[in-house]
Design a protein around this motif. Structure first.
Motif, PDB file in Angstrom:
ATOM      1  N   UNK A   1     -10.593  20.208   5.034  1.00  0.00           N
ATOM      2  CA  UNK A   1      -9.700  20.376   6.053  1.00  0.00           C
ATOM      3  C   UNK A   1      -9.662  18.911   6.965  1.00  0.00           C
ATOM      4  N   UNK A   2     -10.723  18.207   7.283  1.00  0.00           N
ATOM      5  CA  UNK A   2     -10.675  16.952   7.860  1.00  0.00           C
ATOM      6  C   UNK A   2      -9.687  15.982   7.138  1.00  0.00           C
ATOM      7  N   UNK A   3      -9.788  15.919   5.601  1.00  0.00           N
ATOM      8  CA  UNK A   3      -8.612  15.156   4.748  1.00  0.00           C
ATOM      9  C   UNK A   3      -7.215  15.478   5.164  1.00  0.00           C
ATOM     10  N   UNK A   4      -7.000  17.006   5.123  1.00  0.00           N
ATOM     11  CA  UNK A   4      -5.484  17.471   5.178  1.00  0.00           C
ATOM     12  C   UNK A   4      -5.192  17.156   6.978  1.00  0.00           C
ATOM     13  N   UNK A   5      -6.334  16.724   7.611  1.00  0.00           N
ATOM     14  CA  UNK A   5      -5.821  16.937   9.385  1.00  0.00           C
ATOM     15  C   UNK A   5      -5.669  17.765  10.106  1.00  0.00           C
ATOM     16  N   UNK A   6      -6.431  18.804   9.403  1.00  0.00           N
ATOM     17  CA  UNK A   6      -6.370  20.083   9.996  1.00  0.00           C
ATOM     18  C   UNK A   6      -7.627  20.440  11.077  1.00  0.00           C
ATOM     19  N   UNK A   7      -7.457  20.856  12.311  1.00  0.00           N
ATOM     20  CA  UNK A   7      -8.467  21.220  13.114  1.00  0.00           C
ATOM     21  C   UNK A   7      -9.060  22.566  12.718  1.00  0.00           C
ATOM     22  N   UNK A   8     -10.197  22.530  12.461  1.00  0.00           N
ATOM     23  CA  UNK A   8     -10.736  23.930  12.026  1.00  0.00           C
ATOM     24  C   UNK A   8     -11.038  24.881  13.009  1.00  0.00           C
TER      25      UNK A   8
ATOM     26  N   UNK B   1      -8.588  25.057  15.452  1.00  0.00           N
ATOM     27  CA  UNK B   1      -7.084  25.477  15.858  1.00  0.00           C
ATOM     28  C   UNK B   1      -6.042  25.156  14.619  1.00  0.00           C
ATOM     29  N   UNK B   2      -6.223  26.035  13.380  1.00  0.00           N
ATOM     30  CA  UNK B   2      -5.625  25.604  12.072  1.00  0.00           C
ATOM     31  C   UNK B   2      -4.205  25.662  12.309  1.00  0.00           C
ATOM     32  N   UNK B   3      -3.400  24.879  11.705  1.00  0.00           N
ATOM     33  CA  UNK B   3      -1.890  25.026  11.427  1.00  0.00           C
ATOM     34  C   UNK B   3      -1.265  24.633  10.112  1.00  0.00           C
ATOM     35  N   UNK B   4      -0.162  25.147   9.755  1.00  0.00           N
ATOM     36  CA  UNK B   4       0.424  24.903   8.588  1.00  0.00           C
ATOM     37  C   UNK B   4       0.746  23.303   8.346  1.00  0.00           C
ATOM     38  N   UNK B   5       0.985  22.500   9.306  1.00  0.00           N
ATOM     39  CA  UNK B   5       1.608  21.341   9.204  1.00  0.00           C
ATOM     40  C   UNK B   5       0.447  20.354   9.128  1.00  0.00           C
ATOM     41  N   UNK B   6       0.846  19.408   8.203  1.00  0.00           N
ATOM     42  CA  UNK B   6      -0.087  18.464   7.902  1.00  0.00           C
ATOM     43  C   UNK B   6       0.475  16.946   8.386  1.00  0.00           C
ATOM     44  N   UNK B   7      -0.113  16.223   9.260  1.00  0.00           N
ATOM     45  CA  UNK B   7       0.500  15.034   9.492  1.00  0.00           C
ATOM     46  C   UNK B   7      -0.048  13.920   8.812  1.00  0.00           C
TER      47      UNK B   7
ATOM     48  N   UNK C   1       0.878  -1.253  -0.043  1.00  0.00           N
ATOM     49  CA  UNK C   1      -0.043   0.224  -0.084  1.00  0.00           C
ATOM     50  C   UNK C   1       0.958   1.208  -0.135  1.00  0.00           C
ATOM     51  N   UNK C   2       0.789   2.424  -1.102  1.00  0.00           N
ATOM     52  CA  UNK C   2       1.457   3.411  -0.944  1.00  0.00           C
ATOM     53  C   UNK C   2       1.032   4.275   0.002  1.00  0.00           C
ATOM     54  N   UNK C   3       2.084   5.206   0.589  1.00  0.00           N
ATOM     55  CA  UNK C   3       1.372   6.220   1.612  1.00  0.00           C
ATOM     56  C   UNK C   3       1.576   7.526   0.632  1.00  0.00           C
ATOM     57  N   UNK C   4       0.499   8.061   0.503  1.00  0.00           N
ATOM     58  CA  UNK C   4       0.522   9.293  -0.243  1.00  0.00           C
ATOM     59  C   UNK C   4       0.060  10.823   0.669  1.00  0.00           C
ATOM     60  N   UNK C   5       0.434  11.769   0.044  1.00  0.00           N
ATOM     61  CA  UNK C   5       0.322  13.051   0.936  1.00  0.00           C
ATOM     62  C   UNK C   5      -0.723  13.798   0.314  1.00  0.00           C
ATOM     63  N   UNK C   6      -1.682  14.181   0.698  1.00  0.00           N
ATOM     64  CA  UNK C   6      -2.673  14.951   0.144  1.00  0.00           C
ATOM     65  C   UNK C   6      -2.228  16.575   0.029  1.00  0.00           C
ATOM     66  N   UNK C   7      -1.424  17.087   0.575  1.00  0.00           N
ATOM     67  CA  UNK C   7      -0.932  18.261   0.437  1.00  0.00           C
ATOM     68  C   UNK C   7       0.631  18.349   0.035  1.00  0.00           C
ATOM     69  N   UNK C   8       0.861  19.247  -0.915  1.00  0.00           N
ATOM     70  CA  UNK C   8       2.150  19.631  -1.260  1.00  0.00           C
ATOM     71  C   UNK C   8       2.976  20.587  -0.539  1.00  0.00           C
TER      72      UNK C   8
END
Length: 380
Positions: free
Chosen positions: A181-188, A190-196, A87-94
């Motif tokens: 936002x949910x797919x990017x893993x961002x708390x709406x 408490x937004x952050x520029x870091x994607x886990x 299974x490939x691990x993909x990033x939804x954000x550049x």
């Protein structure tokens, strides 16, 4: 007269050499070498594999016996991961990698944090979300006012329907922005520029394409990681065209690892690829094998395929087989002290130090029981 004759005889004896008197005292002792049979002398025939021996009785013979064996085909192969379990691990954000939590070869669990990416996509997604929140609130307030006016008969029903449609569109835009936002893993809240980025499945990381400070593309290649479930692996073998009749989908094969030659695993033939390699005339055969934990990707193995019916072959003592110039030979008598050296193809070792002979010899043939002794005599 008698005294004179005796004196003459005594004088004659005294005149003989002393060595004649000592001859009887120094009789030669028996020589064991003289009593042994003469050494065998070999005379080569016109045929380089034919030899004539003076004393053939010095080389005992044995008779090849019958042995029933299932035909076996040995081929080499390599361990590869099951593609269906990779299974490939993909990033939804550049963005840029700021932290890596796992590395090549690590065992990871589903949901485990693998890396963190700093991405501008988060700010764009959050901006779209805030705008959608405002648009939805305004459309909802407008719908409430239109409903009041319609209830008092101040506006037509078409104006109310238009307000309802606008409110529904605004709600749909808000739902889409929230999901992004949910797919990017961002708390709406408490937004952050870091994607886990988390592991989608449990397994072993078999490929890594990122390092610290490297850039990644959203939904692009190469993928940062590939996670493989190695509880089942594939053995990929090359089988020659002439041997394909011994391989059948669904049957089982014995798998021996070069690293663990004493371990024998069972694998099921899963597929025989329909395309031959045009250069070496082989087909790829895929075997699915449960992995007990010993098999690693890239290992060399030997796969043994077995025929459906037993075949009758010959067997002789292992000492009757001569290994010479990367070939195997036996000596067989052809009469009158002549021996012929025959090339044979051997199979598996059998109990009681017997050797299976696949071809070149048939049951009932007589061969020299110790080929190395005769070969040593030939080389003298």
């Amino acid at each position: 007269m008698k005294l004179r004759s005796g004196a003459l005889i005594l004088a004659a004896l005294l005149s003989l050499p002393l060595s004649l008197f000592l001859l009887g005292c120094n009789e030669p002792k028996a020589d064991p070498k003289a009593e042994a049979p003469p050494p065998a002398r070999v005379e080569p025939d016109l045929d380089a594999n034919n030899f004539k021996v003076d004393h053939p009785e010095q080389f005992p013979l044995v008779t090849a016996v019958e042995y029933k064996a299932v035909p076996a085909l040995n081929v080499t192969g390599t361990v590869q991961p099951d593609i269906a379990r990779a299974v490939p691990v993909i990033s939804l954000a550049s963005g840029r990698v700021v932290e890596i939590k796992a590395r090549l070869g690590d065992m990871v669990q589903k949901g485990q944090l693998l890396l963190r990416v700093q991405s501008n996509d988060v700010s764009g997604a959050y901006q779209t979300y805030r705008k959608s929140v405002n648009d939805e609130r305004l459309a909802r307030q407008q719908l409430e006012r239109e409903q009041i006016l319609f209830d008092k008969g101040a506006i037509a029903k078409s104006a109310l329907e238009q307000a309802e449609d606008t409110a529904q569109d605004a709600k749909a835009d808000l739902d889409a922005a929230t999901e992004q936002l949910r797919l990017l893993g961002v708390d709406r809240d408490h937004p952050s520029g870091i994607v886990n980025i988390f592991a989608p499945v449990s397994g072993i990381i078999t490929d890594q394409q990122v390092t610290n400070a490297a850039g990644v593309q959203g939904l692009g290649s190469p993928n940062p990681f590939t996670i493989s479930d190695l509880s089942y692996v594939w053995i990929i073998c090359d089988v020659y065209e002439n041997d394909l009749d011994a391989v059948h989908v669904g049957e089982f094969a014995d798998i021996r690892l070069n690293a663990y030659p004493d371990k024998v695993l069972k694998g099921r033939i899963d597929n025989i690829l329909p395309i031959l390699d045009p250069s070496i005339r082989t087909a790829k055969v895929r075997i699915e094998v449960p992995n007990p934990g010993l098999m690693r990707v890239g290992m060399f193995v030997t796969a043994t395929f077995y025929g459906r019916q037993a075949e009758t072959v010959a067997s002789v003592p292992a000492t009757a087989i001569l290994h010479l110039h990367d070939r195997e030979w036996v000596y067989t008598p052809i009469g009158a002290g002549h021996f012929k050296r025959l090339e044979v193809v051997t199979g598996n070792m059998l109990p009681d130090n017997m050797q299976e002979v696949v071809s070149g010899l048939k049951p009932g043939d007589r061969v020299v029981s110790n080929a190395l002794v005769l070969q040593s005599t030939v080389e003298q």
